[in-house]
Design an enzyme around this catalytic site. Structure first.
Site, PDB file in Angstrom:
ATOM      1  N   CYS A  84       0.815  -1.219   0.000  1.00 23.25           N
ATOM      2  CA  CYS A  84       0.000   0.000   0.000  1.00 23.25           C
ATOM      3  C   CYS A  84       0.846   1.264   0.000  1.00 23.25           C
ATOM      4  O   CYS A  84       0.320   2.363  -0.110  1.00 23.25           O
ATOM      5  CB  CYS A  84      -0.978  -0.010   1.157  1.00 23.25           C
ATOM      6  SG  CYS A  84      -2.105  -1.417   1.062  1.00 23.25           S
ATOM      7  N   HIS A 338      -9.560   3.226  -2.068  1.00 28.79           N
ATOM      8  CA  HIS A 338      -8.145   2.851  -1.993  1.00 28.79           C
ATOM      9  C   HIS A 338      -7.715   1.981  -3.166  1.00 28.79           C
ATOM     10  O   HIS A 338      -7.585   0.768  -3.042  1.00 28.79           O
ATOM     11  CB  HIS A 338      -7.907   2.130  -0.661  1.00 28.79           C
ATOM     12  CG  HIS A 338      -6.472   1.788  -0.383  1.00 28.79           C
ATOM     13  ND1 HIS A 338      -5.408   2.401  -1.007  1.00 28.79           N
ATOM     14  CD2 HIS A 338      -5.933   0.877   0.474  1.00 28.79           C
ATOM     15  CE1 HIS A 338      -4.272   1.876  -0.554  1.00 28.79           C
ATOM     16  NE2 HIS A 338      -4.565   0.940   0.342  1.00 28.79           N
TER      17      HIS A 338
END
Lengths: 392, 468
Positions: A84, A338
């Site tokens: 991430c 996201h």
């Protein structure tokens, strides 16, 4: 040996970001083209001016991920993957190429098409098969459980504290036409939502989202040739914890109530940017609120709140748009969504626009320094990137 | 003299009310949890039997069952690994018959008598499945028993045994069957079970010149309570002499039925007691045992008595049907692949034996073993450090609905072990309400998942049970 500094060596002259959401009709290549061309246009450059490029994605397999759709002119393209933290790390490495004097103008693209795959991201791995079965929510929920315990919060008190983070981010997202979710939610909705990984409920979790974001960066001394309101990179920091990514191993001494990598990475970036008191000097922060508890850990890790002091700050409104240090002014991962490789670049995009005064109804008043925080991994073993931007 | 040195048992904690199978039916049956099978139950019973004993004396392990998870791949080798036995042991499976357990015991005793093994561990475990709600489903139950056999200081010695064959199609299961088949009841009982048991007992009493009256306890296989009571009474055994067949509490547990009853009998046996053990399946075998004064030295196992006292009730057939995969789950829509065989082999010690690494330089315990110590950064300086029988406490946890199983959300626990080391693994056999920071837990060997044709095992945590 001292770490060098990036301060004022690299300028952002153009950025782009697609609408984040469920892009059923677009594939990753469409998203890449939209984000990159918005950035080209913003920078006022021709695609041929790009001398090298970095792409951050967890799903593409190579530099060809962007070279193909953008028809780059046989320039070097490096694909970066750091879970991430992917997008932020792609940006970071691109900055180094400029600072080293290697190139004048380079492109950074972060992209992820998550909704074409089954499930919630992640795939099979070539291991013994007993690990990596836990969901991301499950990994972070362990922190919420321990944090409630250490702070002496009842389940209801803890849930309400988390809910206020989600409500704030949805509120900010409601003013952002590029957000995945553009509607307000209430504390009651958050608290009563179905449980995902106890004590985290549905609204404590960010969604699975498609999107791309791009940046054109150049040598700071060349930036004025492109625009007056270019934005400078003031500090970069990164820290990777010594845990393996396998979820059956967490650092034995890890307390589950602080994020060491965030503390280490922000310290590096603050030093470069000359920040002594982040609470007073950081104008706003775009942080990695993959789960509401994450945002709370980040307040404390960045020094924006005291250890175990987040609840008090949340109640005082410190991190709202009108507060002392607005956090996730664009809605954060919670409302923006996201798309893994894109998120790090998207956070830089929001600070860039805010510093230029172009954020419309959610504009922060007179921002000086914007911090973005991205991280991958699991509590006890993160890779964290910090990027601090400011004016010329 | 060769005989039984130690014993242990296992009954899964979940008991399905028989009323949930057929309305009005009394009693309950023990059922495997969704993550249990014959291998995991065998490991439980084996640990119970070996607790506090020197495992380096064990030269062989025999796994006995009609429900080995694989058609081709040995179960005993996985059980031996999980029990952390030396690699230089003989492992074998005794399968395909209800008598697998007693045949394994006989073979083990012969190996000891012949001097080719010092100690042999025999583990019998079974979880047979009849067609849902049918006769076998009503009468059967799951469980396991283990015996450590050896030469010196035996608690039970073997007087002798008698064997008989009978090639009859009474109950059977072919490669193509999901459930055990049987011929009609009358044939099964009169021409199979009753006839052959009678022949075996007659042969035994004649061969050893004994009568039913000579036995303190007589242990018989039984497909169900009624047939078991009928034949033992007809042969002249006093009901008080006949070992309780566990029908009301466990069910008829296949190849583990006689072994489990034997464990239960030994839990109350006194020195000097003579026991008759009669098993049935493709024939019959009968063994005469003599309890010695060492029986009082065998202590500590949870055994059958201890496990029977530990239970959680399941009152609906759906739960059982989901655990047995008779109903598919929404989660099954996203099929899981198999593990990497090289990785499984490589990580066997840390996964199946649950070995951590203890740093020789600073004493820190790293799980899984790390080449570079987390604490002092010493490189390649560690010794194996078994965690399977260590207790720990929950440092933090969550109930993860995104990684749900047939038993609901997965409860992930971060656990710190007594003596060092930390693991992040699922908690099993748990009530969500009981899970809290600081809860003491112990480890249990479970199936983590089935994918790519592979049964993959690891260790989970559970609340500490009485008798540990």
């Amino acid at each position: 040996m001292a770490i060098g500094t990036i301060k004022d060596k690299v300028a952002i002259i153009g950025m782009g970001c697609t609408k984040f959401g469920e892009s059923w009709q677009w594939d990753a290549e469409d998203l890449i083209v939209d984000a990159a061309y918005e950035a080209y246009e913003d920078a006022g450059i021709d695609p041929k001016d790009i001398q090298a490029a970095w792409v951050g994605t967890t799903r593409g397999s190579s530099g060809a991920t962007i070279a193909g759709p953008l028809k780059l002119d046989y320039v070097p393209v490096t694909r970066v993957e750091n879970i991430c933290a992917t997008g932020a790390d792609a940006f970071r490495n691109a900055c180094f190429s400029i600072a080293a004097g290697m190139y004048d103008i380079v492109l950074v693209v972060g992209v992820e098409k998550t909704k074409d795959a089954w499930g919630r991201g992640g795939g099979g791995s070539a291991d013994s098969g007993v690990r990596g079965i836990r969901s991301a929510a499950g990994g972070y929920a362990n922190v919420a459980t321990r944090y409630f315990h250490e702070c002496g919060l009842t389940f209801d008190q803890g849930k309400e504290m988390l809910a206020k983070v989600a409500v704030k981010n949805h509120h900010n997202g409601s003013m952002n036409p590029k957000a995945h979710f553009q509607r307000e939610i209430t504390i009651e909705q958050v608290v009563k939502a179905p449980m995902i990984a106890w004590p985290l409920g549905l609204y404590d979790c960010c969604p699975t989202t498609d999107g791309a974001a791009a940046a054109v960066i150049c040598r700071a001394d060349l930036a004025k040739n492109f625009k007056d309101d270019y934005i400078l990179v003031k500090g970069l920091g990164m820290s990777v914890g010594p845990s393996t990514t396998g979820m059956d191993r967490v650092i034995s001494s890890y307390d589950f109530i602080h994020w060491e990598e965030t503390e280490r990475a922000s310290k590096q970036a603050y030093e470069m940017a000359g920040i002594k008191n982040p609470r007073k000097e950081v104008s706003m922060a775009q942080v990695h609120d993959c789960f509401t508890i994450s945002e709370i850990m980040i307040y404390e890790g960045l020094g924006l709140a005291k250890k175990k002091g987040s609840k008090q700050e949340i109640e005082a409104g410190t991190f709202t748009l009108e507060g002392e240090v607005p956090v996730n002014t664009d809605g954060g991962l919670k409302a923006m969504g996201h798309p893994i490789g894109a998120s790090g670049v998207r956070k830089i995009y929001e600070n860039y626009k805010q510093l230029q005064g172009k954020s419309g109804p959610r504009q922060v008043k007179n921002p000086k320094l914007g911090l973005s925080h991205s991280q991958g991994g699991w509590p006890g073993g993160f890779m964290c990137c910090i990027t601090i931007l400011g004016h010329r | 003299m060769a005989g039984i040195i130690s014993f242990g048992g296992y009954v899964p904690i979940y008991r399905l009310s028989r009323n949930a199978i057929a309305r009005g039916m009394p009693g309950e049956k023990a059922i495997c949890g969704f993550d249990e099978d014959s291998i995991t139950m065998a490991v439980e019973a084996g640990l119970d039997c070996l607790r506090g004993r020197d495992r380096s004396q064990v030269d062989a392990l025999i796994f006995a069952s009609t429900t080995s998870p694989y058609k081709e791949k040995q179960a005993a080798v996985t059980v031996a690994n999980a029990l952390d036995l030396r690699r230089e042991v003989l492992t074998m499976d005794s399968t395909n018959t209800l008598r697998a357990g007693t045949l394994a015991l006989g073979t083990a005793l012969d190996a000891i008598k012949a001097g080719s093994a010092r100690q042999v561990l025999v583990v019998a475990a079974d979880c047979r499945m009849g067609s849902p709600r049918g006769d076998l489903d009503r009468a059967s139950g799951d469980g396991a028993a283990a015996f450590l056999l050896g030469k010196d200081g035996e608690a039970v010695s073997v007087v002798g045994s008698y064997n008989l064959t009978s090639d009859v199609l009474d109950v059977w299961r072919s490669h193509a069957d999901d459930y055990v088949r049987s011929w009609e009841d009358r044939f099964v009982i009169t021409q199979g079970y009753e006839k052959v048991i009678r022949e075996a007992v007659a042969g035994t009493t004649k061969k050893f010149n004994v009568t039913p009256k000579d036995f303190a306890k007589a242990i018989f296989y039984g497909p169900d309570a009624r047939s078991h009571a009928g034949i033992t009474r007809a042969m002249g055994f006093d009901p008080a002499q006949v070992q309780n067949g566990l029908f009301e509490t466990v069910g008829s547990s296949g190849a583990a039925h006689v072994p489990m009853q034997l464990v239960a009998a030994l839990e109350t046996a006194k020195a000097g007691d003579k026991l008759l053990v009669v098993n049935y399946g493709d024939g019959a075998d009968a063994t005469i045992l003599q309890v010695t004064s060492n029986i009082s030295k065998v202590k500590g196992p949870r055994g059958i008595k201890g496990h029977l006292a530990l239970k959680k009730a399941i009152n609906d057939y759906d739960t059982y049907a989901r655990w047995r995969q008779l109903l598919s789950l929404p989660e099954d829509r996203n099929p899981v692949g198999g593990p990497s065989a090289p990785a499984v082999l490589r990580e066997q010690d840390s996964v199946v034996r649950l070995h951590a690494g203890k740093c020789k330089s600073c004493g820190f315990v790293n799980y899984p073993p790390q080449r570079v110590c987390e604490n002092c950064r010493a490189k390649d300086q560690w010794d194996p450090w078994p965690l399977a029988e260590r207790k720990g406490t929950i440092f933090t946890f969550t109930h993860d609905y995104l990684s749900s199983t047939a038993a609901g959300p997965t409860t992930w626990t971060i656990v710190d072990f007594e003596g060092g080391g930390r693991i992040a693994t699922a908690m099993t056999d748990r009530d969500m309400e009981e899970v809290r920071i600081g809860l003491p837990v112990e480890m249990t060997f479970r199936q983590i998942r089935f994918g790519g044709g592979v049964h993959n095992y690891w260790w989970k945590t559970r609340a500490i049970r009485a008798g540990s």
